[in-house]
Design a protein around this motif. Structure first.
Motif, PDB file in Angstrom:
ATOM      1  N   LEU A 164       6.033  -4.326   7.500  1.00  0.00           N
ATOM      2  CA  LEU A 164       6.703  -3.057   8.498  1.00  0.00           C
ATOM      3  C   LEU A 164       6.383  -1.795   7.458  1.00  0.00           C
ATOM      4  O   LEU A 164       6.747  -1.886   6.350  1.00  0.00           O
ATOM      5  CB  LEU A 164       8.245  -3.430   8.301  1.00  0.00           C
ATOM      6  CG  LEU A 164       9.035  -2.537   9.034  1.00  0.00           C
ATOM      7  CD1 LEU A 164       8.697  -2.596  10.466  1.00  0.00           C
ATOM      8  CD2 LEU A 164      10.657  -2.720   8.949  1.00  0.00           C
ATOM      9  N   ASP A 165       5.815  -0.696   7.995  1.00  0.00           N
ATOM     10  CA  ASP A 165       5.653   0.485   7.440  1.00  0.00           C
ATOM     11  C   ASP A 165       7.175   1.235   7.317  1.00  0.00           C
ATOM     12  O   ASP A 165       7.534   1.689   8.297  1.00  0.00           O
ATOM     13  CB  ASP A 165       4.704   1.244   8.354  1.00  0.00           C
ATOM     14  CG  ASP A 165       4.227   2.427   7.288  1.00  0.00           C
ATOM     15  OD1 ASP A 165       5.120   2.956   6.538  1.00  0.00           O
ATOM     16  OD2 ASP A 165       3.288   3.016   7.549  1.00  0.00           O
ATOM     17  N   LEU A 166       7.615   1.122   6.109  1.00  0.00           N
ATOM     18  CA  LEU A 166       9.139   1.882   5.912  1.00  0.00           C
ATOM     19  C   LEU A 166       8.878   3.406   5.915  1.00  0.00           C
ATOM     20  O   LEU A 166      10.092   3.853   6.224  1.00  0.00           O
ATOM     21  CB  LEU A 166       9.584   1.517   4.634  1.00  0.00           C
ATOM     22  CG  LEU A 166       9.836  -0.059   4.370  1.00  0.00           C
ATOM     23  CD1 LEU A 166      10.312  -0.458   3.101  1.00  0.00           C
ATOM     24  CD2 LEU A 166      10.825  -0.503   5.256  1.00  0.00           C
ATOM     25  N   LYS A 167       7.851   3.994   5.777  1.00  0.00           N
ATOM     26  CA  LYS A 167       7.555   5.610   5.675  1.00  0.00           C
ATOM     27  C   LYS A 167       7.820   5.996   7.073  1.00  0.00           C
ATOM     28  O   LYS A 167       8.567   6.795   7.371  1.00  0.00           O
ATOM     29  CB  LYS A 167       6.412   5.994   5.206  1.00  0.00           C
ATOM     30  CG  LYS A 167       6.131   5.363   3.653  1.00  0.00           C
ATOM     31  CD  LYS A 167       4.688   5.976   3.082  1.00  0.00           C
ATOM     32  CE  LYS A 167       3.568   5.712   4.055  1.00  0.00           C
ATOM     33  NZ  LYS A 167       3.327   4.263   4.320  1.00  0.00           N
TER      34      LYS A 167
ATOM     35  N   LYS B 161       4.358   1.519  -3.824  1.00  0.00           N
ATOM     36  CA  LYS B 161       3.442   2.860  -3.741  1.00  0.00           C
ATOM     37  C   LYS B 161       2.926   3.103  -2.433  1.00  0.00           C
ATOM     38  O   LYS B 161       2.986   4.444  -2.155  1.00  0.00           O
ATOM     39  CB  LYS B 161       1.918   2.272  -4.689  1.00  0.00           C
ATOM     40  CG  LYS B 161       2.145   1.860  -5.980  1.00  0.00           C
ATOM     41  CD  LYS B 161       1.103   1.429  -6.602  1.00  0.00           C
ATOM     42  CE  LYS B 161       1.227   1.115  -8.128  1.00  0.00           C
ATOM     43  NZ  LYS B 161       0.081   0.640  -8.835  1.00  0.00           N
ATOM     44  N   ASN B 162       2.978   2.337  -1.596  1.00  0.00           N
ATOM     45  CA  ASN B 162       2.556   2.499  -0.033  1.00  0.00           C
ATOM     46  C   ASN B 162       3.721   2.656   1.014  1.00  0.00           C
ATOM     47  O   ASN B 162       3.518   2.598   2.088  1.00  0.00           O
ATOM     48  CB  ASN B 162       1.551   1.494   0.189  1.00  0.00           C
ATOM     49  CG  ASN B 162       0.222   1.692  -0.642  1.00  0.00           C
ATOM     50  OD1 ASN B 162      -0.507   2.677  -0.827  1.00  0.00           O
ATOM     51  ND2 ASN B 162      -0.329   0.551  -1.313  1.00  0.00           N
ATOM     52  N   GLY B 163       4.892   2.064   0.637  1.00  0.00           N
ATOM     53  CA  GLY B 163       6.173   1.987   1.374  1.00  0.00           C
ATOM     54  C   GLY B 163       5.826   1.023   2.688  1.00  0.00           C
ATOM     55  O   GLY B 163       6.292   1.139   3.601  1.00  0.00           O
ATOM     56  N   ILE B 164       5.336  -0.172   2.218  1.00  0.00           N
ATOM     57  CA  ILE B 164       4.966  -1.470   3.115  1.00  0.00           C
ATOM     58  C   ILE B 164       6.057  -2.317   2.653  1.00  0.00           C
ATOM     59  O   ILE B 164       6.079  -3.019   1.414  1.00  0.00           O
ATOM     60  CB  ILE B 164       3.636  -1.780   3.033  1.00  0.00           C
ATOM     61  CG1 ILE B 164       2.678  -0.644   3.496  1.00  0.00           C
ATOM     62  CG2 ILE B 164       3.658  -2.944   4.078  1.00  0.00           C
ATOM     63  CD1 ILE B 164       2.849  -0.009   4.781  1.00  0.00           C
TER      64      ILE B 164
END
Length: 687
Positions: free
Chosen positions: A126-129, A295-298
């Motif tokens: 899931l992409d939190l950003k 780092k990538n918000g995943i």
């Protein structure tokens, strides 16, 4: 006459409606007026509308995401109780709730090939950003003798309580191998030089090193690195590729000790010593393991079945308590579920007559609730906090901390915890994260149930507390040198009573460990322990001292009319000689006995056990009276005066019970007059 009555009935109904303020997820703080037809959207807005005539807030069913704490300060009306009550299922969450339907399945075979067991991993991401979630917090050192910080972001799943950061191994623990350097030990090296304070523990791994651990800059270890009461969370500083030497980032309070039989010099509590590795993406190989790529918000998670439409995740956000009450009085909070913040759920300070009723506290990074006095001089010490019919579970570092009163003057707080349920409130901090932590003067725990914990169920400090009519089950499961109820290290803590309780299955996983049901530690005494039933309620350990009740050094404890069924030992005591008592009284704890409080002052004269306490040449005995034993050794180790008018307990038929319940006790021993008298109190939560 009929019309007149109808008129007054309608008028009374209108008055009641006007006396209530409504909050709804469909309401508005801008256009609403707090009526049922035009409710407010937040509790904070409703609080501003309270008055002596409008003193009840009704919160309609729904989920309320609390991003900043609601601060209730100097609130209260004369002779009016402020009521805040949920209508239906009301949830206050310190989290962002996200539908599980948004998950994407990860099918990239090259990506999965880097995992420990790619063939058994059903991975989602899931992409939190994209959801606006960008602050994930940092993992920090936690555990015994560590500072208390809010947790990093955690994730909770509506389907299962088993969500946890990816770890290895999934079950059991890894050995601490050959020790290279124990590292700086703050508790042992009081006068360490600056150079010594920089030393960190180093040891050779006693297990294989996964290749992806070497370059992981946020790899953590969780476990027991020395003594059985001393859990720790340690960040890995580096792992040497040639030697597999692991270096830690922080000092461990007692210095790290090997747990491998071939290398361990100190064998105390070796059975519980060891660790697991966590916070590694590649270690996701079991259901409900997750990892957050900061780092990538995943967000990555392994799920055993495809999520349903109604399934959701709570991503913890809020670091402050959801509700903060200060210097207020006469407030009732009822029928609300508090969950999923990074810190504590509810905090109450310097207030009076605050009652929390029929509420749930779960999934907080720290504790469910704190209700006590602040460090500043409060306006009152008579707090009268009450928690009734509440449930505390799956919190990170304890259920509730409660205190009040004045220990110098022995003025009571008169707090109560009754008909509450506590389990697994040591989700993060495994040791000293009790369901209930009591301090101050005169708190009563009555008709509660405690179950399922790694370490303590309840710990107390202070005076005149009462713990009664409660069930303590399945405690100290992964502990050593510990008790389900624990107190100690302060002989000024007098007037406490533990009575009419039921203890069952208080046993360590490893028979070399030593655990008990009631532990009076390090010189504390003067407790009254009576009319309790203990069933399979201890693990004596290699020293064979730990009975269901264990006393370390203390005296003047009175144990009367207790029942011991199927315990390996009943009561044990470690004797302190006069030399040790002299050091204890005049050096180690003089501050606690003369400065923190003065045990020779007028208020403390009510405790006869403290008369001539500073006289080192005196008798020091514990008293055992009128006890009953079935398949249990009587007291045989320590300084006791035995007045055992009762001893032999005869069952109605031969019991074959693996885990004793109150029904079992009643079935096999219910005709015994003492047991019948104890069971009359209806031990446990009242229906």
């Amino acid at each position: 006459m009929h019309k007149t009555f109808l008129f007054f009935a309608i008028s009374f109904a209108i008055t009641l409606a006007n006396a209530q303020i409504f909050v709804s997820t469909k309401g508005s703080d801008k256009t609403g007026n707090g009526s049922q037809n035009a409710p407010f959207a937040t509790l904070a807005r409703a609080i501003k509308s309270l008055s002596a005539n409008q003193n009840k807030i009704i919160i309609e069913s729904g989920v309320y995401e609390i991003n900043t704490p609601l601060i209730i300060n100097k609130l209260g009306f004369d002779k009016k109780c402020i009521e805040i009550e949920g209508n239906g299922k009301v949830e206050f969450i310190g989290a962002k709730r996200v539908s599980a339907k948004l998950l994407e399945k990860v099918d990239d075979k090259q990506f999965l090939s880097k995992f420990r067991n790619p063939e058994i991993t059903t991975l989602y991401k899931l992409d939190l950003k994209k959801l606006g979630i960008t602050e994930y917090g940092k993992l920090k050192k936690r555990g015994f003798a560590s500072n208390t910080f809010p947790m990093q972001m955690e994730v909770f799943y509506s389907v299962s309580r088993e969500m946890h950061l990816a770890k290895y191994p999934n079950f059991g623990k890894l050995h601490i191998g050959k020790l290279i350097d124990a590292g700086y030990a703050p508790s042992e090296q009081k006068n360490a030089t600056p150079a010594e304070k920089k030393r960190r523990a180093k040891f050779i791994s006693a297990h294989d090193i996964a290749p992806y651990w070497y370059d992981d800059d946020d790899l953590w270890l969780s476990g027991i690195f020395s003594y059985g009461w001393c859990d720790d969370h340690q960040k890995v500083k580096k792992i040497d590729r040639q030697t597999n030497e692991i270096e830690l980032s922080y000092p461990h309070c007692y210095g790290v000790m090997s747990s491998h039989p071939d290398f361990a010099k100190n064998k105390q509590d070796i059975s519980v010593r060891g660790y697991h590795i966590y916070n590694s993406l590649q270690e996701i190989d079991a259901p409900y393991e997750y990892y957050i790529d900061r780092k990538n918000g995943i967000f990555y998670v392994s799920l055993p079945i495809t999520p349903k439409d109604d399934d959701y995740f709570d991503f913890s956000i809020t670091e402050k308590p959801l509700i903060y009450i200060l210097d207020s009085k006469d407030i009732l909070i009822k029928n609300i579920i508090f969950s999923s913040g990074r810190g504590n759920g509810l905090e109450v300070y310097d207030s009076q007559r605050i009652e929390v009723n029929s509420c749930t506290f779960k999934n907080f990074g720290l504790m469910g609730a704190i209700a006590t006095l602040s460090e500043k001089k409060p306006a009152t010490t008579l707090t009268k906090y009450k928690f009734a019919k509440c449930t505390f579970f799956d919190n990170g570092s304890g259920g509730i901390q409660i205190g009040g009163g004045d220990r110098k003057k022995l003025t009571p707080a008169r707090n109560r915890i009754e008909d509450c349920l506590f389990y697994n409130n040591c989700r993060v901090k495994k040791n000293y994260a009790a369901g209930v932590h009591i301090s101050g003067v005169a708190t009563t725990v009555d008709h509660c149930e405690f179950r399922d914990t790694e370490h303590q169920h309840l710990t107390f400090a202070g005076n005149d507390h009462t713990i009664e009519n409660s069930i303590f089950a399945d405690g100290c499961k992964n502990a050593s040198d510990m008790g389900a109820i624990y107190t100690g290290r302060n002989p000024s803590h007098k007037g406490n009573q533990i009575r009419n309780n039921f203890f069952t299955n208080i046993q360590a996983k490893d028979k070399d460990s030593k655990v008990c049901s009631i532990y009076i530690d390090d010189g504390s005494g003067g407790m009254k322990i009576y009319k309790n039933i203990f069933c399979k309620a201890n693990t004596p350990g290699a020293s064979d001292m730990f009975g269901a009740i264990f006393l370390h050094g203390g005296h003047d404890n009175v144990m009367d009319k207790n029942v011991f069924i199927d315990c390996e030992a009943s009561i044990g005591h470690t004797r302190w000689d006069n030399k040790k008592w002299k050091k204890f009284i005049n050096e180690d704890f003089k501050y606690r006995l003369k400065d923190e409080v003065d045990i020779e002052s007028e208020p403390y004269k009510k405790y006869p056990e403290l008369k001539d306490f500073f006289t080192t040449e005196r008798e020091r005995f514990n008293h055992v009276l009128n006890s009953l034993f079935y398949k249990t050794r009587p007291p045989y180790w320590g300084d006791f005066r035995l007045e055992n008018k009762l001893s032999k307990l005869v069952p109605s038929s031969k019991p074959k019970v693996k885990k004793w319940t109150l029904k079992d006790v009643e079935k096999f021993f219910g005709e015994n007059p003492l047991i019948a008298d104890i069971l009359k109190k209806k031990i446990g939560i009242r229906k």
